[in-house]
Design a protein around this motif. Structure first.
Motif, mmCIF file in Angstrom:
data_model
loop_
_atom_site.group_PDB
_atom_site.id
_atom_site.type_symbol
_atom_site.label_atom_id
_atom_site.label_comp_id
_atom_site.label_asym_id
_atom_site.label_seq_id
_atom_site.Cartn_x
_atom_site.Cartn_y
_atom_site.Cartn_z
ATOM 1 N N ALA A 106 0.818 -1.231 -0.072
ATOM 2 C CA ALA A 106 -0.108 0.027 -0.080
ATOM 3 C C ALA A 106 0.980 1.313 0.177
ATOM 4 O O ALA A 106 0.582 2.121 -0.696
ATOM 5 C CB ALA A 106 -0.889 0.089 1.239
ATOM 6 N N THR A 107 2.039 1.233 0.601
ATOM 7 C CA THR A 107 2.967 2.420 0.726
ATOM 8 C C THR A 107 3.512 2.695 -0.727
ATOM 9 O O THR A 107 3.413 3.715 -1.166
ATOM 10 C CB THR A 107 4.141 2.058 1.683
ATOM 11 N N LYS A 147 2.162 1.660 -3.402
ATOM 12 C CA LYS A 147 1.011 2.223 -4.438
ATOM 13 C C LYS A 147 0.697 3.783 -4.169
ATOM 14 O O LYS A 147 0.345 4.604 -5.044
ATOM 15 C CB LYS A 147 -0.232 1.429 -4.009
ATOM 16 N N ARG A 148 0.866 4.307 -2.826
ATOM 17 C CA ARG A 148 0.530 5.586 -2.520
ATOM 18 C C ARG A 148 1.833 6.496 -3.227
ATOM 19 O O ARG A 148 1.705 7.488 -3.571
ATOM 20 C CB ARG A 148 0.570 5.872 -1.253
ATOM 21 N N LYS A 149 3.084 5.956 -3.139
ATOM 22 C CA LYS A 149 4.089 6.800 -3.589
ATOM 23 C C LYS A 149 3.955 6.771 -5.217
ATOM 24 O O LYS A 149 4.179 7.610 -5.547
ATOM 25 C CB LYS A 149 5.284 5.897 -3.261
ATOM 26 N N GLN A 194 1.284 6.699 -6.842
ATOM 27 C CA GLN A 194 -0.045 7.706 -7.210
ATOM 28 C C GLN A 194 0.600 9.092 -6.833
ATOM 29 O O GLN A 194 0.197 10.023 -7.695
ATOM 30 C CB GLN A 194 -1.011 7.344 -6.286
ATOM 31 N N ALA A 195 1.433 9.272 -5.898
ATOM 32 C CA ALA A 195 2.057 10.603 -5.778
ATOM 33 C C ALA A 195 2.759 11.184 -6.779
ATOM 34 O O ALA A 195 2.843 12.220 -7.214
ATOM 35 C CB ALA A 195 2.492 10.791 -4.295
ATOM 36 N N SER A 235 1.142 12.066 -9.922
ATOM 37 C CA SER A 235 0.033 13.200 -9.976
ATOM 38 C C SER A 235 0.871 14.397 -10.215
ATOM 39 O O SER A 235 0.111 15.690 -10.365
ATOM 40 C CB SER A 235 -0.679 13.189 -8.383
ATOM 41 N N ARG A 292 7.049 11.637 -4.018
ATOM 42 C CA ARG A 292 7.273 10.094 -3.371
ATOM 43 C C ARG A 292 7.726 10.177 -2.190
ATOM 44 O O ARG A 292 7.235 9.380 -1.359
ATOM 45 C CB ARG A 292 8.127 9.464 -4.595
ATOM 46 N N VAL A 351 5.427 10.845 1.052
ATOM 47 C CA VAL A 351 4.376 9.755 1.269
ATOM 48 C C VAL A 351 4.764 9.216 2.500
ATOM 49 O O VAL A 351 5.908 8.511 2.725
ATOM 50 C CB VAL A 351 4.255 8.907 0.159
ATOM 51 N N VAL A 360 2.448 3.485 4.888
ATOM 52 C CA VAL A 360 1.128 2.850 5.283
ATOM 53 C C VAL A 360 1.378 1.651 6.461
ATOM 54 O O VAL A 360 1.942 0.845 6.061
ATOM 55 C CB VAL A 360 0.253 2.800 4.189
#
Length: 788
Positions: free
Chosen positions: A88-89, A91-93, A95-96, A99, A270, A273, A276
């Motif tokens: 999850a970490t 994935k969020r990185k 996405q960040a 973006s 990145r 973030v 998670v």
């Protein structure tokens, strides 16, 4: 020189004054009420809470199984544990990172460069005109090689005919500049960095602007727009045709893609973030009976067992701490029991316990923050030991000092320093730091407290902060670590921050403390004694006599309080509010009967007594509805003590046959209680003396002396002042203060020349003599059956 002396003071209560029945009765208290009023309950409670908080429960390790094995029972997590979710970490990185739009830089020199190119172009043309022979073909070739402009012969001929004029040059610059201020790219087909989905971030100097692809211009669109704007101009045909051909050739892209800046920003996004984490809650079923163990299940069991293995056994620790704090809180109670007034003991003790608990929570939170800071900042040496000085150690001390005297605050400061040292790893320097800093905070409050609530902030800034900085420096010198400037700088800043934080947190929590523990600060007393409050306006309009009486009582008592070092602001407030209960039935009190009608003539003495006595009960109810502090409500309840309403008691004895009706003094007494503090005693004395002074037909200093002496003697013999704590010296000071104030109020003025205001009025004297007008004075003081 003493003005009033109690020469006939009796040390024994008069035989004709019987104790009230309510003194001999004991109310049956509920078991719950007895528990909550018992200090042992709070000693055990506070000791248990703090000891439990400092220790912790153990947890048994979970049984280990292998991957593929079947669980023979449910395996449940005995505690809460937090584990990072790597997928999850990541994935969020991602996405960040995605973006972040591609970054483009606007070339701020494009207009300047273009204008310079136009100037050189026209200068070259004008120089060519000055030569001979002139060859247009050669000029066309030079324009192409020098400026990269492929102009046809017709355009060059037009320029020659216009003589490459300065006006044409300036016009060309003016037409092109607005277009070049736009964002122009060569073609949208080359935007392959995600501009279509995320837009593009254009940086123009210090300004950043996120644009959509549709908001920018292609080079072709920019040239078309320029041509349309030239067509709209009112120009000669030749000039317009030359501009339409020449101007687009000077248009070029104004923004360029910056790969390096885009990568930096995406990397920064990145890295920003946070990891998670997923939490395994206490009580969660890791694997159920009959299920097959997986690698993830085994991983969770291992993590939980590692966490359990790091914990220590808590039972012995808890028992030791519990006994220690039992002793500490018992000693605190014994100190308050010996040194504080009876009615304040439990309140002070509870305030001590709650203040220590609040301090404990603050210390724990500060430790957490300090540890987070010490691991988060790598550029500055924020060592945890230095950051410990930023803990707001004196928040509890400030709050406690608000509600008590310095004498009671010093023991709290001592125990607070012991608690702080224990929470922060039994650090001797923290103990000294907290103890000395607490003493500074207490005496800073003592210096400033007579002014406003902001005294906490002033004491924190001018007393506590400088001292804590000095202590930090001294500790570094003692440790011989004065050359560690990084640690010293952090510690000095932390010491100053801790002082200011202590004051700021205490300032914010002070109203809450005032409400919970009934603390009265000078600012609160000033607030409730404001003459513009609705209750005082209502009292002045509906019961003007009572309002005037209350003002004089407040004045008498306030000045006397200053003489004996009581609380003058509290006494003033008590004097202003002591008779607010009369607002319910103002016409039943003589000071409000301006028409001469006495409503008590139609009532029996018993019923009149009930009405008079009930003004205390009504006052308490009104005070509670106004949310007045408890100490003001206590003064209202105690300002008549258990005195007898003598006027109606005497009327009852005169009206009824003693053989048929048994007249008991207890039936004509106020319910009490008698005054429990000097402030309440001052209000009782001032109330009785002021009312009695109104009964004097002619006021002289000697009459006032005799009146004050008899009032004081009567209340002393009746036992009304037994629990006030007055000394004879203080009573003399109060009496002299009353005499001075009343003499100033009632002193005669010189006669007005040419007027005789009393002429012809002598025959009217005595008309209202026995019309019930003296029941107010009889109600207010126990010796008003005396004739003056």
């Amino acid at each position: 020189m003493k003005i009033i002396r109690f020469e006939k003071l009796s040390l024994f209560k008069g035989s004709n004054i019987l104790p009230p029945k309510n003194r001999q009765k004991k109310e049956t208290a509920s078991i719950l009420g007895l528990v909550f009023s018992n200090p042992i309950f709070y000693i055990v409670l506070f000791s248990a809470i703090i000891s439990f908080s400092l220790s912790f429960f153990p947890a048994r390790p979970l049984p280990m199984i292998k991957v593929g094995e079947i669980a023979t029972k449910d395996i449940i997590s005995p505690l809460e544990i937090t584990v990072e979710d790597v997928e999850a970490t990541e994935k969020r990185k991602t996405q960040a990172e995605e973006s972040i739009p591609p970054v483009y830089f606007y070339n701020q020199r494009v207009i300047t460069n273009t204008q310079e190119k136009i100037r050189q172009f026209f200068t070259f043309g004008r120089n060519w005109l000055a030569t001979s022979p002139r060859n247009i073909k050669e000029l066309q070739k030079n324009f192409s090689e020098t400026f990269g402009l492929d102009l046809d012969e017709n355009t060059i001929s037009g320029l020659v005919k216009l003589k490459f004029s300065n006006e044409l040059e300036q016009l060309l610059q003016d037409v092109i500049s607005p277009i070049l201020k736009r964002e122009i790219v060569l073609s949208r087909n080359f935007l392959d960095h995600g501009e279509t989905e995320r837009g593009l971030l254009v940086i123009r100097g210090k300004e950043e602007k996120l644009l959509k692809v549709a908001d920018i211009l292609e080079l072709k669109e920019a040239r078309t727009l320029l041509a349309s704007e030239i067509n709209a101009l009112e120009l000669p045909v030749r000039t317009k045709s030359v501009l339409k051909v020449l101007a687009p050739m000077f248009i070029s892209p104004t923004i360029t893609y910056d790969q390096a800046e885009t990568d930096i920003r995406r990397l920064r996004a990145r890295n920003s973030v946070e990891p998670v984490f997923y939490t395994i809650k206490k009580g969660r079923v890791i694997i159920r009976k009959g299920d097959e163990a997986t690698a993830e299940t085994i991983k969770q069991i291992i993590l939980i067992n590692q966490k359990i293995g790091q914990q220590k056994s808590w039972i012995i620790n808890f028992i030791g701490l519990f006994i220690l704090y039992l002793i500490i809180f018992f000693l605190i109670w014994e100190f308050f029991h010996q040194a504080s007034p009876r009615e304040n003991r439990l309140a002070l003790f509870n305030m001590t316990g709650f203040s220590l608990l609040a301090s404990f929570v603050i210390y724990k939170a500060s430790l957490f923050i300090a540890e987070a800071l010490s691991t988060s900042f790598s550029l500055i040496s924020l060592e945890k030991e230095a950051l410990a000085f930023a803990t707001p150690f004196q928040t509890g001390t400030f709050l406690f000092a608000v509600g008590s005297s310095p004498e009671f605050s010093i023991p709290f400061c001592l125990f607070n320093s012991l608690l702080a040292a224990q929470v922060l790893g039994n650090d001797y320097y923290i103990l000294l730091f907290t103890l000395v800093g607490g003493i500074a905070a207490i005496y800073g409050m003592k210096y400033y407290f007579t002014h406003t609530r902001s005294a906490v902030l002033k004491a924190g800034l001018t007393y506590l902060a400088p001292l804590q900085i000095i202590l930090v420096i001294i500790f570094q010198m003692i440790r011989d670590e004065f050359n560690n400037f990084s640690f010293l700088g952090t510690a000095i800043f932390s010491g100053m921050a801790g002082a200011l934080l202590s004051a700021a947190i205490a300032f914010v929590l002070m109203p809450v403390y005032e409400s919970i523990f009934g603390i009265l600060t000078p600012s609160k007393l000033h607030e409730i004694t404001n003459s513009d409050l609705p209750i005082f306006k209502k009292l002045a309009i509906e019961a003007p006599g009572t309002y005037h009486h209350s003002l004089i009582v407040a004045t008498l008592a306030e000045k006397a309080a200053e003489e004996i070092k009581a609380d003058p602001l509290l006494v003033k407030a008590g004097g202003l509010y002591h008779d607010i209960g009369k607002l319910k039935r103002p016409e039943y009190f003589s000071e409000n009967q301006s028409s001469g009608l006495n409503v008590h003539q139609e009532l029996t003495p018993s019923l009149s007594t009930l009405v008079i006595i009930n003004h205390v009960k009504d006052g308490i109810e009104m005070a509670k509805s106004l949310k007045l502090p408890k100490r003001i409500i206590d003064i209202i309840a105690q300002h008549h003590g258990t005195t007898i309403v003598r006027y109606f008691f005497q009327k009852a004895k005169e009206k009824y046959n003693p053989e048929l009706h048994k007249i008991e003094p207890e039936d004509f007494r106020y319910p009490g209680p008698i005054p429990k503090s000097k402030e309440a005693g001052l209000i009782m004395l001032a109330d009785s003396v002021e009312a009695a002074a109104r009964s004097l037909k002619s006021v002289t200093r000697e009459k006032l002396k005799r009146l004050i002496t008899e009032i004081f003697n009567s209340l002393l013999q009746d036992g009304q002042l037994d629990e006030c704590g007055f000394s004879l010296k203080e009573l003399r000071s109060v009496a002299n203060s009353f005499l001075s104030t009343l003499d100033a109020i009632y002193h005669p003025r010189p006669a007005y020349p040419g007027f005789d205001f009393e002429k012809g009025l002598e025959h009217k004297e005595g008309v209202k003599k026995n019309n019930g007008g003296n029941y107010k004075q009889a109600e207010e003081n126990p010796s008003s059956d005396r004739k003056d």
